[in-house]
Motif scaffolding. Sequence first.
Motif, PDB file in Angstrom:
ATOM      1  N   PRO A  64      40.940  54.131  27.170  1.00 57.71           N
ATOM      2  CA  PRO A  64      42.337  54.283  27.607  1.00 57.71           C
ATOM      3  C   PRO A  64      43.359  53.927  26.514  1.00 57.71           C
ATOM      4  O   PRO A  64      44.337  54.636  26.316  1.00 57.71           O
ATOM      5  CB  PRO A  64      42.455  53.330  28.792  1.00 57.71           C
ATOM      6  N   ASN A  65      43.114  52.840  25.798  1.00 56.35           N
ATOM      7  CA  ASN A  65      44.036  52.434  24.729  1.00 56.35           C
ATOM      8  C   ASN A  65      43.985  53.391  23.549  1.00 56.35           C
ATOM      9  O   ASN A  65      45.009  53.763  22.990  1.00 56.35           O
ATOM     10  CB  ASN A  65      43.721  51.018  24.250  1.00 56.35           C
ATOM     11  N   LEU A  66      42.791  53.785  23.178  1.00 47.27           N
ATOM     12  CA  LEU A  66      42.627  54.649  22.016  1.00 47.27           C
ATOM     13  C   LEU A  66      43.200  56.036  22.267  1.00 47.27           C
ATOM     14  O   LEU A  66      43.868  56.596  21.401  1.00 47.27           O
ATOM     15  CB  LEU A  66      41.146  54.751  21.649  1.00 47.27           C
ATOM     16  N   LEU A  86      29.846  56.270  19.211  1.00 47.52           N
ATOM     17  CA  LEU A  86      29.805  56.584  20.642  1.00 47.52           C
ATOM     18  C   LEU A  86      30.999  55.983  21.375  1.00 47.52           C
ATOM     19  O   LEU A  86      31.541  56.584  22.296  1.00 47.52           O
ATOM     20  CB  LEU A  86      28.514  56.064  21.280  1.00 47.52           C
ATOM     21  N   ALA A  87      31.412  54.810  20.959  1.00 47.61           N
ATOM     22  CA  ALA A  87      32.553  54.156  21.585  1.00 47.61           C
ATOM     23  C   ALA A  87      33.864  54.858  21.240  1.00 47.61           C
ATOM     24  O   ALA A  87      34.850  54.707  21.943  1.00 47.61           O
ATOM     25  CB  ALA A  87      32.618  52.688  21.172  1.00 47.61           C
ATOM     26  N   LEU A  88      33.869  55.633  20.166  1.00 46.63           N
ATOM     27  CA  LEU A  88      35.078  56.331  19.733  1.00 46.63           C
ATOM     28  C   LEU A  88      35.165  57.736  20.305  1.00 46.63           C
ATOM     29  O   LEU A  88      35.783  58.614  19.715  1.00 46.63           O
ATOM     30  CB  LEU A  88      35.128  56.371  18.204  1.00 46.63           C
ATOM     31  N   GLU A  89      34.592  57.953  21.440  1.00 45.91           N
ATOM     32  CA  GLU A  89      34.550  59.266  22.063  1.00 45.91           C
ATOM     33  C   GLU A  89      35.918  59.944  22.174  1.00 45.91           C
ATOM     34  O   GLU A  89      36.025  61.149  21.983  1.00 45.91           O
ATOM     35  CB  GLU A  89      33.873  59.158  23.431  1.00 45.91           C
ATOM     36  N   PRO A  90      37.017  59.216  22.449  1.00 47.83           N
ATOM     37  CA  PRO A  90      38.320  59.897  22.492  1.00 47.83           C
ATOM     38  C   PRO A  90      38.683  60.578  21.168  1.00 47.83           C
ATOM     39  O   PRO A  90      39.342  61.609  21.164  1.00 47.83           O
ATOM     40  CB  PRO A  90      39.302  58.769  22.823  1.00 47.83           C
ATOM     41  N   VAL A  91      38.264  60.000  20.057  1.00 49.96           N
ATOM     42  CA  VAL A  91      38.518  60.635  18.757  1.00 49.96           C
ATOM     43  C   VAL A  91      37.692  61.904  18.648  1.00 49.96           C
ATOM     44  O   VAL A  91      38.196  62.968  18.282  1.00 49.96           O
ATOM     45  CB  VAL A  91      38.180  59.676  17.589  1.00 49.96           C
ATOM     46  N   ARG A  94      38.863  64.958  20.431  1.00 47.75           N
ATOM     47  CA  ARG A  94      40.058  65.614  19.901  1.00 47.75           C
ATOM     48  C   ARG A  94      39.838  66.196  18.514  1.00 47.75           C
ATOM     49  O   ARG A  94      40.788  66.363  17.748  1.00 47.75           O
ATOM     50  CB  ARG A  94      41.213  64.620  19.853  1.00 47.75           C
ATOM     51  N   LEU A  95      38.620  66.531  18.159  1.00 43.86           N
ATOM     52  CA  LEU A  95      38.353  67.053  16.823  1.00 43.86           C
ATOM     53  C   LEU A  95      39.059  68.365  16.542  1.00 43.86           C
ATOM     54  O   LEU A  95      39.180  68.770  15.389  1.00 43.86           O
ATOM     55  CB  LEU A  95      36.844  67.198  16.584  1.00 43.86           C
ATOM     56  N   ASP A  96      39.542  69.042  17.569  1.00 40.93           N
ATOM     57  CA  ASP A  96      40.309  70.256  17.341  1.00 40.93           C
ATOM     58  C   ASP A  96      41.664  69.950  16.703  1.00 40.93           C
ATOM     59  O   ASP A  96      42.231  70.785  16.013  1.00 40.93           O
ATOM     60  CB  ASP A  96      40.505  71.041  18.638  1.00 40.93           C
ATOM     61  N   SER A  97      42.183  68.717  16.900  1.00 44.00           N
ATOM     62  CA  SER A  97      43.483  68.368  16.339  1.00 44.00           C
ATOM     63  C   SER A  97      43.446  67.156  15.404  1.00 44.00           C
ATOM     64  O   SER A  97      44.458  66.809  14.808  1.00 44.00           O
ATOM     65  CB  SER A  97      44.478  68.095  17.470  1.00 44.00           C
ATOM     66  N   ILE A  98      42.298  66.528  15.280  1.00 44.99           N
ATOM     67  CA  ILE A  98      42.150  65.361  14.408  1.00 44.99           C
ATOM     68  C   ILE A  98      41.068  65.656  13.379  1.00 44.99           C
ATOM     69  O   ILE A  98      39.980  66.116  13.722  1.00 44.99           O
ATOM     70  CB  ILE A  98      41.746  64.100  15.207  1.00 44.99           C
ATOM     71  N   ARG A  99      41.373  65.359  12.147  1.00 48.79           N
ATOM     72  CA  ARG A  99      40.359  65.453  11.088  1.00 48.79           C
ATOM     73  C   ARG A  99      39.662  64.093  11.010  1.00 48.79           C
ATOM     74  O   ARG A  99      40.275  63.088  10.662  1.00 48.79           O
ATOM     75  CB  ARG A  99      41.001  65.791   9.756  1.00 48.79           C
ATOM     76  N   LEU A 100      38.381  64.082  11.357  1.00 48.25           N
ATOM     77  CA  LEU A 100      37.597  62.847  11.360  1.00 48.25           C
ATOM     78  C   LEU A 100      36.730  62.787  10.112  1.00 48.25           C
ATOM     79  O   LEU A 100      35.975  63.713   9.824  1.00 48.25           O
ATOM     80  CB  LEU A 100      36.693  62.786  12.602  1.00 48.25           C
ATOM     81  N   CYS A 101      36.850  61.693   9.386  1.00 49.39           N
ATOM     82  CA  CYS A 101      35.936  61.401   8.288  1.00 49.39           C
ATOM     83  C   CYS A 101      35.113  60.204   8.746  1.00 49.39           C
ATOM     84  O   CYS A 101      35.648  59.110   8.942  1.00 49.39           O
ATOM     85  CB  CYS A 101      36.706  61.073   7.016  1.00 49.39           C
ATOM     86  N   TRP A 102      33.817  60.424   8.937  1.00 48.39           N
ATOM     87  CA  TRP A 102      32.944  59.376   9.439  1.00 48.39           C
ATOM     88  C   TRP A 102      32.027  58.900   8.326  1.00 48.39           C
ATOM     89  O   TRP A 102      31.320  59.691   7.704  1.00 48.39           O
ATOM     90  CB  TRP A 102      32.118  59.880  10.608  1.00 48.39           C
TER      91      TRP A 102
END
Length: 122
Positions: A64-66, A86-91, A94-102
């Motif tokens: 909810p916070n993230l 796994l805990a960062l599921e909200p990120v 939203r991979l369609d609008s967020i560029r994630l570098c893991w």
Amino acid sequence: MDLYEGGCIPGLRDRLGANVRLRQRIRIVSALHGLLNADSPIMPYDRRLTDIADAYILRQRIAPNLAGELAAVTHVLAVVEPLYLLALEPVVRRLDSIRLCWISAPRDWHRAARVLDTWGWT
């Protein structure tokens, strides 16, 4: 952020120093406390995610916070072991609008620093 001694945190802390503007953009995913701001006051502890069940519980706590914090975010650097991802599921959702570098190796400060360099984080 001043409490943590593991992973990339010491390198990040040295790089940012007292830069309040950048420190406000940092979030720490804590197995014990959930989602923390860089300057959230906490007491020392020693707890890590060790199984999928705990990762899902943590995801329910921080989602909810993230999700609210991601409204204006376009780039996310996640330096976390797979269970924490796994805990960062909200990120991830939203991979369609967020560029994630893991970066799956939390101690890979050099790789994390290169990403921050491309973002202009000095």
